[in-house]
Design a protein around this motif. Structure first.
Motif, PDB file in Angstrom:
ATOM      1  N   VAL A  10      81.889  13.115  40.396  1.00  0.00           N
ATOM      2  CA  VAL A  10      80.893  13.828  40.991  1.00  0.00           C
ATOM      3  C   VAL A  10      81.199  15.292  41.226  1.00  0.00           C
ATOM      4  CG1 VAL A  10      79.370  13.813  42.933  1.00  0.00           C
ATOM      5  CG2 VAL A  10      80.156  11.800  41.789  1.00  0.00           C
ATOM      6  N   GLN A  11      82.389  15.442  41.600  1.00  0.00           N
ATOM      7  CA  GLN A  11      82.881  16.777  41.683  1.00  0.00           C
ATOM      8  C   GLN A  11      83.056  17.905  40.551  1.00  0.00           C
ATOM      9  OE1 GLN A  11      86.168  15.692  44.322  1.00  0.00           O
ATOM     10  NE2 GLN A  11      85.062  16.043  46.228  1.00  0.00           N
ATOM     11  N   GLU A  12      83.137  17.172  39.561  1.00  0.00           N
ATOM     12  CA  GLU A  12      83.521  18.274  38.190  1.00  0.00           C
ATOM     13  C   GLU A  12      81.822  18.530  37.558  1.00  0.00           C
ATOM     14  OE1 GLU A  12      85.949  16.453  35.450  1.00  0.00           O
ATOM     15  OE2 GLU A  12      87.561  16.187  36.798  1.00  0.00           O
ATOM     16  N   ALA A  13      81.106  18.669  38.649  1.00  0.00           N
ATOM     17  CA  ALA A  13      79.664  18.994  38.176  1.00  0.00           C
ATOM     18  C   ALA A  13      79.339  20.153  37.475  1.00  0.00           C
ATOM     19  CB  ALA A  13      79.049  19.113  39.573  1.00  0.00           C
ATOM     20  N   PRO A  14      79.965  21.194  37.645  1.00  0.00           N
ATOM     21  CA  PRO A  14      79.686  22.483  36.841  1.00  0.00           C
ATOM     22  C   PRO A  14      79.610  21.917  35.247  1.00  0.00           C
ATOM     23  CG  PRO A  14      80.851  23.301  38.616  1.00  0.00           C
ATOM     24  CD  PRO A  14      80.918  21.654  38.800  1.00  0.00           C
ATOM     25  N   TYR A  15      80.801  21.441  34.861  1.00  0.00           N
ATOM     26  CA  TYR A  15      80.999  21.086  33.590  1.00  0.00           C
ATOM     27  C   TYR A  15      79.975  20.159  33.042  1.00  0.00           C
ATOM     28  CZ  TYR A  15      83.101  19.480  29.135  1.00  0.00           C
ATOM     29  OH  TYR A  15      83.337  18.943  27.869  1.00  0.00           O
ATOM     30  N   TYR A  16      79.728  19.140  33.549  1.00  0.00           N
ATOM     31  CA  TYR A  16      78.613  18.167  33.087  1.00  0.00           C
ATOM     32  C   TYR A  16      77.207  18.760  33.421  1.00  0.00           C
ATOM     33  CZ  TYR A  16      82.536  15.297  32.110  1.00  0.00           C
ATOM     34  OH  TYR A  16      83.566  14.585  31.723  1.00  0.00           O
ATOM     35  N   ASN A  17      76.873  19.289  34.445  1.00  0.00           N
ATOM     36  CA  ASN A  17      75.453  19.864  34.737  1.00  0.00           C
ATOM     37  C   ASN A  17      74.869  20.795  33.725  1.00  0.00           C
ATOM     38  OD1 ASN A  17      75.149  18.164  36.752  1.00  0.00           O
ATOM     39  ND2 ASN A  17      75.459  19.570  38.429  1.00  0.00           N
ATOM     40  N   GLU A  18      75.902  21.432  33.288  1.00  0.00           N
ATOM     41  CA  GLU A  18      75.417  22.815  32.314  1.00  0.00           C
ATOM     42  C   GLU A  18      75.082  22.057  30.691  1.00  0.00           C
ATOM     43  OE1 GLU A  18      79.555  24.456  30.374  1.00  0.00           O
ATOM     44  OE2 GLU A  18      78.581  25.653  32.176  1.00  0.00           O
ATOM     45  N   ARG A  19      75.746  20.734  30.755  1.00  0.00           N
ATOM     46  CA  ARG A  19      75.431  20.262  29.337  1.00  0.00           C
ATOM     47  C   ARG A  19      74.405  19.241  29.476  1.00  0.00           C
ATOM     48  NH1 ARG A  19      80.889  17.884  27.322  1.00  0.00           N
ATOM     49  NH2 ARG A  19      79.501  17.463  25.549  1.00  0.00           N
ATOM     50  N   PHE A  20      73.506  19.145  30.644  1.00  0.00           N
ATOM     51  CA  PHE A  20      72.407  18.314  30.878  1.00  0.00           C
ATOM     52  C   PHE A  20      71.028  18.962  30.221  1.00  0.00           C
ATOM     53  CE2 PHE A  20      68.835  16.596  33.484  1.00  0.00           C
ATOM     54  CZ  PHE A  20      68.916  15.155  32.989  1.00  0.00           C
ATOM     55  N   THR A  21      71.114  18.885  28.917  1.00  0.00           N
ATOM     56  CA  THR A  21      70.089  19.541  28.191  1.00  0.00           C
ATOM     57  C   THR A  21      69.553  18.633  27.184  1.00  0.00           C
ATOM     58  OG1 THR A  21      71.555  20.539  26.440  1.00  0.00           O
ATOM     59  CG2 THR A  21      71.053  21.974  28.262  1.00  0.00           C
ATOM     60  N   ARG A  22      68.623  18.598  26.155  1.00  0.00           N
ATOM     61  CA  ARG A  22      68.003  17.824  25.403  1.00  0.00           C
ATOM     62  C   ARG A  22      69.179  17.822  24.255  1.00  0.00           C
ATOM     63  NH1 ARG A  22      65.193  18.433  20.700  1.00  0.00           N
ATOM     64  NH2 ARG A  22      64.936  20.581  21.050  1.00  0.00           N
ATOM     65  N   ARG A  23      69.803  18.648  23.941  1.00  0.00           N
ATOM     66  CA  ARG A  23      70.718  18.625  22.756  1.00  0.00           C
ATOM     67  C   ARG A  23      72.204  18.122  23.093  1.00  0.00           C
ATOM     68  NH1 ARG A  23      68.569  21.448  18.316  1.00  0.00           N
ATOM     69  NH2 ARG A  23      66.923  22.953  18.928  1.00  0.00           N
ATOM     70  N   GLU A  24      72.724  18.524  24.292  1.00  0.00           N
ATOM     71  CA  GLU A  24      73.816  17.973  24.727  1.00  0.00           C
ATOM     72  C   GLU A  24      74.069  16.604  25.616  1.00  0.00           C
ATOM     73  OE1 GLU A  24      76.617  21.077  25.654  1.00  0.00           O
ATOM     74  OE2 GLU A  24      75.400  22.584  25.120  1.00  0.00           O
ATOM     75  N   TYR A  25      73.154  16.469  25.991  1.00  0.00           N
ATOM     76  CA  TYR A  25      73.289  15.221  27.265  1.00  0.00           C
ATOM     77  C   TYR A  25      73.930  14.074  26.683  1.00  0.00           C
ATOM     78  CZ  TYR A  25      71.965  11.827  31.088  1.00  0.00           C
ATOM     79  OH  TYR A  25      72.033  10.871  31.904  1.00  0.00           O
ATOM     80  N   THR A  26      73.288  13.737  25.229  1.00  0.00           N
ATOM     81  CA  THR A  26      74.089  12.409  24.692  1.00  0.00           C
ATOM     82  C   THR A  26      75.596  12.258  24.586  1.00  0.00           C
ATOM     83  OG1 THR A  26      71.828  11.951  23.429  1.00  0.00           O
ATOM     84  CG2 THR A  26      73.935  10.882  22.651  1.00  0.00           C
ATOM     85  N   ALA A  27      76.003  13.616  24.300  1.00  0.00           N
ATOM     86  CA  ALA A  27      77.374  13.707  23.859  1.00  0.00           C
ATOM     87  C   ALA A  27      78.036  13.813  25.360  1.00  0.00           C
ATOM     88  CB  ALA A  27      77.739  14.843  23.111  1.00  0.00           C
ATOM     89  N   ALA A  28      77.705  14.718  26.391  1.00  0.00           N
ATOM     90  CA  ALA A  28      78.207  14.692  27.590  1.00  0.00           C
ATOM     91  C   ALA A  28      78.403  13.388  28.001  1.00  0.00           C
ATOM     92  CB  ALA A  28      77.413  15.784  28.226  1.00  0.00           C
ATOM     93  N   PHE A  29      77.122  12.577  28.226  1.00  0.00           N
ATOM     94  CA  PHE A  29      77.056  11.146  28.868  1.00  0.00           C
ATOM     95  C   PHE A  29      78.372  10.343  28.295  1.00  0.00           C
ATOM     96  CE2 PHE A  29      75.577   7.050  29.905  1.00  0.00           C
ATOM     97  CZ  PHE A  29      75.347   7.096  31.323  1.00  0.00           C
ATOM     98  N   ARG A  30      78.322  10.355  26.896  1.00  0.00           N
ATOM     99  CA  ARG A  30      79.248   9.475  26.277  1.00  0.00           C
ATOM    100  C   ARG A  30      80.655   9.821  26.707  1.00  0.00           C
ATOM    101  NH1 ARG A  30      78.796  11.135  21.390  1.00  0.00           N
ATOM    102  NH2 ARG A  30      76.876   9.864  21.033  1.00  0.00           N
ATOM    103  N   GLU A  31      81.036  11.074  26.733  1.00  0.00           N
ATOM    104  CA  GLU A  31      82.126  11.627  27.190  1.00  0.00           C
ATOM    105  C   GLU A  31      82.461  11.166  28.815  1.00  0.00           C
ATOM    106  OE1 GLU A  31      83.928  15.857  28.174  1.00  0.00           O
ATOM    107  OE2 GLU A  31      83.087  15.793  26.262  1.00  0.00           O
ATOM    108  N   TYR A  32      81.437  11.443  29.432  1.00  0.00           N
ATOM    109  CA  TYR A  32      81.631  11.110  30.822  1.00  0.00           C
ATOM    110  C   TYR A  32      81.815   9.527  30.954  1.00  0.00           C
ATOM    111  CZ  TYR A  32      80.112  11.060  35.840  1.00  0.00           C
ATOM    112  OH  TYR A  32      79.900  10.411  37.028  1.00  0.00           O
ATOM    113  N   THR A  33      81.297   8.657  30.278  1.00  0.00           N
ATOM    114  CA  THR A  33      81.349   7.342  30.257  1.00  0.00           C
ATOM    115  C   THR A  33      82.656   6.790  30.065  1.00  0.00           C
ATOM    116  OG1 THR A  33      78.893   7.145  30.284  1.00  0.00           O
ATOM    117  CG2 THR A  33      80.395   5.114  29.818  1.00  0.00           C
TER     118      THR A  33
END
Length: 157
Positions: A10-33
């Motif tokens: 949760v605390q690494e929010a800046p890195y992941y929140n900036e990737r919460f876009t239509r184009r990047e969310y899938t890759a960011a969510f996969r990496e996060y998981t």
């Protein structure tokens, strides 16, 4: 498993929140998981015999997050809290709902319930990754192309 280790999700929010876009969310969510999924699965398995343990895990996570907010400068606390809440909604909860361990879903629900009990004016609800992904609109110059694309796909098939 220490709550501090789990709170990094949760605390690494800046890195992941900036990737919460239509184009990047899938890759960011996969990496996060891939990064945090095993940690949470292990933590939930450690509390497998004790549903109260999962509840206390949710409470411990929130305690660690709140302690982090208190260490922030007063003018920065609200922003950090909002950013970390967004992580709970857009990454952590959908990940927990999608993991194969059924008790992860319970943890997501208990985390939501604990947050909502502590902050009734700032409540949130949980949803799946697929539902969030559906929410991204494909817009060019303010024109929503989502319906147009569906009609085209239906016509072509």
């Amino acid at each position: 498993m220490k709550a501090e280790e789990l709170c990094a999700a949760v605390q690494e929010a800046p890195y992941y929140n900036e990737r919460f876009t239509r184009r990047e969310y899938t890759a960011a969510f996969r990496e996060y998981t891939e990064r945090f999924g095993p940690l949470y699965m292990d933590a939930v398995r450690e509390t497998a015999e004790d549903p109260a343990g999962r509840r206390s895990l949710a409470e411990q996570l929130l305690d660690v997050l709140e302690a982090g907010w208190k260490r922030q400068r007063p003018w920065n606390r609200g922003m950090v809290q909002a950013r970390e809440k967004q992580m709970l909604v857009t990454y952590l909860s959908p990940m927990l709902l999608g993991l194969e361990e059924p008790m992860c879903r319970e943890l997501a629900e208990q985390l939501r319930d604990a947050w909502n009990a502590r902050r009734p004016k700032d409540a949130y609800d949980i949803t799946s990754y697929a539902r969030l992904q559906e929410g991204f609109r494909n817009v060019i110059l303010g024109i929503d192309l989502t319906g147009w694309q569906r009609r085209r796909e239906e016509r072509d098939s």
